[in-house]
Design a protein around this motif. Structure first.
Motif, PDB file in Angstrom:
ATOM      1  N   LEU A 250       0.845  -1.196   0.000  1.00 12.51           N
ATOM      2  CA  LEU A 250       0.000   0.000   0.000  1.00 12.51           C
ATOM      3  C   LEU A 250       0.881   1.247   0.000  1.00 12.51           C
ATOM      4  O   LEU A 250       1.858   1.311   0.740  1.00 12.51           O
ATOM      5  N   PRO A 251       0.538   2.238  -0.815  1.00  8.14           N
ATOM      6  CA  PRO A 251       1.312   3.484  -0.795  1.00  8.14           C
ATOM      7  C   PRO A 251       1.044   4.249   0.481  1.00  8.14           C
ATOM      8  O   PRO A 251       0.025   4.057   1.145  1.00  8.14           O
ATOM      9  N   SER A 252       1.986   5.099   0.850  1.00  5.08           N
ATOM     10  CA  SER A 252       1.746   5.949   2.009  1.00  5.08           C
ATOM     11  C   SER A 252       0.594   6.907   1.700  1.00  5.08           C
ATOM     12  O   SER A 252       0.302   7.214   0.542  1.00  5.08           O
ATOM     13  N   MET A 253      -0.075   7.374   2.741  1.00  6.63           N
ATOM     14  CA  MET A 253      -1.245   8.248   2.579  1.00  6.63           C
ATOM     15  C   MET A 253      -0.929   9.657   3.080  1.00  6.63           C
ATOM     16  O   MET A 253      -0.432   9.825   4.184  1.00  6.63           O
ATOM     17  N   PRO A 254      -1.226  10.673   2.277  1.00  5.56           N
ATOM     18  CA  PRO A 254      -1.004  12.048   2.733  1.00  5.56           C
ATOM     19  C   PRO A 254      -1.983  12.437   3.845  1.00  5.56           C
ATOM     20  O   PRO A 254      -3.121  11.969   3.875  1.00  5.56           O
ATOM     21  N   ILE A 255      -1.529  13.279   4.741  1.00  2.00           N
ATOM     22  CA  ILE A 255      -2.403  13.884   5.747  1.00  2.00           C
ATOM     23  C   ILE A 255      -2.488  15.377   5.432  1.00  2.00           C
ATOM     24  O   ILE A 255      -1.488  16.096   5.504  1.00  2.00           O
ATOM     25  N   PHE A 256      -3.678  15.825   5.062  1.00  6.25           N
ATOM     26  CA  PHE A 256      -3.902  17.231   4.739  1.00  6.25           C
ATOM     27  C   PHE A 256      -4.339  17.993   5.989  1.00  6.25           C
ATOM     28  O   PHE A 256      -5.047  17.450   6.841  1.00  6.25           O
ATOM     29  N   VAL A 257      -3.945  19.245   6.047  1.00  6.22           N
ATOM     30  CA  VAL A 257      -4.491  20.183   7.034  1.00  6.22           C
ATOM     31  C   VAL A 257      -5.212  21.251   6.222  1.00  6.22           C
ATOM     32  O   VAL A 257      -4.586  21.974   5.445  1.00  6.22           O
ATOM     33  N   ALA A 258      -6.537  21.336   6.379  1.00  4.19           N
ATOM     34  CA  ALA A 258      -7.334  22.137   5.450  1.00  4.19           C
ATOM     35  C   ALA A 258      -8.445  22.889   6.163  1.00  4.19           C
ATOM     36  O   ALA A 258      -8.799  22.594   7.308  1.00  4.19           O
ATOM     37  N   SER A 259      -9.007  23.862   5.456  1.00  2.00           N
ATOM     38  CA  SER A 259     -10.189  24.609   5.887  1.00  2.00           C
ATOM     39  C   SER A 259     -11.150  24.716   4.713  1.00  2.00           C
ATOM     40  O   SER A 259     -10.777  24.419   3.566  1.00  2.00           O
ATOM     41  N   HIS A 260     -12.360  25.162   4.999  1.00  2.00           N
ATOM     42  CA  HIS A 260     -13.319  25.385   3.925  1.00  2.00           C
ATOM     43  C   HIS A 260     -12.765  26.447   2.975  1.00  2.00           C
ATOM     44  O   HIS A 260     -12.126  27.415   3.391  1.00  2.00           O
ATOM     45  N   ALA A 261     -13.011  26.264   1.680  1.00  2.69           N
ATOM     46  CA  ALA A 261     -12.454  27.159   0.663  1.00  2.69           C
ATOM     47  C   ALA A 261     -12.814  28.616   0.909  1.00  2.69           C
ATOM     48  O   ALA A 261     -12.001  29.515   0.664  1.00  2.69           O
ATOM     49  N   ASP A 262     -14.013  28.878   1.422  1.00  2.00           N
ATOM     50  CA  ASP A 262     -14.454  30.252   1.640  1.00  2.00           C
ATOM     51  C   ASP A 262     -13.710  30.935   2.782  1.00  2.00           C
ATOM     52  O   ASP A 262     -13.716  32.169   2.883  1.00  2.00           O
ATOM     53  N   LEU A 263     -13.077  30.136   3.659  1.00  2.00           N
ATOM     54  CA  LEU A 263     -12.413  30.702   4.834  1.00  2.00           C
ATOM     55  C   LEU A 263     -10.913  30.435   4.854  1.00  2.00           C
ATOM     56  O   LEU A 263     -10.234  30.796   5.809  1.00  2.00           O
ATOM     57  N   ALA A 264     -10.406  29.799   3.799  1.00  2.00           N
ATOM     58  CA  ALA A 264      -9.006  29.357   3.815  1.00  2.00           C
ATOM     59  C   ALA A 264      -8.027  30.512   3.974  1.00  2.00           C
ATOM     60  O   ALA A 264      -6.943  30.346   4.525  1.00  2.00           O
ATOM     61  N   ASP A 265      -8.392  31.703   3.487  1.00  2.00           N
ATOM     62  CA  ASP A 265      -7.485  32.844   3.566  1.00  2.00           C
ATOM     63  C   ASP A 265      -7.640  33.672   4.844  1.00  2.00           C
ATOM     64  O   ASP A 265      -6.924  34.663   5.025  1.00  2.00           O
ATOM     65  N   ALA A 266      -8.561  33.303   5.719  1.00  2.00           N
ATOM     66  CA  ALA A 266      -8.705  34.033   6.985  1.00  2.00           C
ATOM     67  C   ALA A 266      -7.386  33.930   7.757  1.00  2.00           C
ATOM     68  O   ALA A 266      -6.889  32.824   7.976  1.00  2.00           O
TER      69      ALA A 266
END
Length: 292
Positions: A250-266
């Motif tokens: 199995l390939p390694s799996m990325p872990i994302f740290v994310a927010s909703h697109a509308d608030l990502a730039d806050a």
């Protein structure tokens, strides 16, 4: 001339946004139900907007008002940190940040990370929301999601903080090769679960038990109920499990740290994501199962 609402007005709006109800906001603020209704109605009238959608589920933030609510939350954070100075080149974090992730990461990785961040920023606090299901960031049920996935949904914006691996475990090498534990629910829809299911179906192996939680699967494996696929940082943490030869690669799996697109730039959420991502990156050897 338009009367400008003061900060106290926004406190009522944010309390309703946090609790999802007028009664919850009243308890939080120590006022009665009618006062909350009056103050929210007044600020909506002054601004000329309806901030909440009223439904049987309570008061939900209207999707197009997400930016306005987050702006008010930034004001709240600034008021709480007004006497603090930012470190050179770094923005101080304050207020409440709602972080959601899987039950496994919430139990084994995020507490130490959030405790470290909280110790650095005394005006900062966290809500840690444990769920293997999708949490609706469009309703501000959470601000930041820490999500193991190969691809983020279109409504989320973030970056890969670290990689994690899976491994195969059992109580002992003597557990029969036809005794396996299955992955169901949200984790059962993952790429790793799909590949494992395909391989076991090819071998005509049936699951002896299954769960929608890696922590529950770990406990079942520790009782000797079967072989199991687990995140390596979880499997390696158990003194009752031994690591097996991989059944499949199995390939390694990325872990994302994310927010909703509308608030990502806050700014506040961008800074929170940056710091959580850096802390996860430091833990990557454990997530990959290669730490000493």
């Amino acid at each position: 001339m338009l009367h400008r609402p003061n900060w106290d007005d926004y406190r009522f709006v944010l309390a309703v946004a946090r609790s999802g109800s007028v009664s919850g906001a009243a308890r939080e603020l120590g006022v009665n139900h009618a006062t909350v209704l009056r103050r929210v109605a007044a600020i909506e009238a002054r601004l000329g907007v309806e901030l909440f959608e009223k439904s049987v589920r309570g008061y939900e933030i209207a999707p197009e008002k997400l930016r306005l609510i987050e702006a008010a939350r930034e004001v709240e954070a600034a008021v709480g940190a007004v006497e603090r100075l930012a470190q050179v080149g770094d923005t101080a974090l304050a207020g409440v940040i709602r972080v959601t992730s899987t039950d496994t990461l919430c139990a084994y990785m995020l507490p130490k990370i959030l405790a470290h961040l909280s110790a650095r920023e005394r005006d900062l606090s966290f809500e840690l929301i444990s769920s293997n299901l999708h949490v609706d960031l469009a309703r501000l049920q959470a601000d930041v999601t820490v999500r193991p996935t190969y691809k983020l949904p279109d409504d989320l914006v973030g970056e890969v903080a670290a990689q994690m691996r899976f491994g195969f475990y059992a109580r002992s090498h003597e557990i029969p090769e036809d005794r396996w534990l299955g992955l169901t629910g949200a984790i059962g829809r993952s790429h790793a679960a799909h590949k494992l299911r395909e391989e076991l179906e090819r071998r005509k192996v049936r699951f002896t038990a299954a769960s929608d939680s890696f922590m529950s699967l770990k406990a079942l494996a520790e009782e000797g109920m079967g072989r199991v696929l687990l995140p390596t940082f979880l499997g390696n943490s158990s003194p009752d499990l031994v690591k097996l030869e991989p059944l499949i690669e199995l390939p390694s799996m990325p872990i994302f740290v994310a927010s909703h697109a509308d608030l990502a730039d806050a700014p506040r959420l961008r800074q929170a994501r940056k710091r959580i991502a850096a802390a996860l990156a430091a833990q990557e050897p454990h997530l990959l199962g290669v730490a000493a």
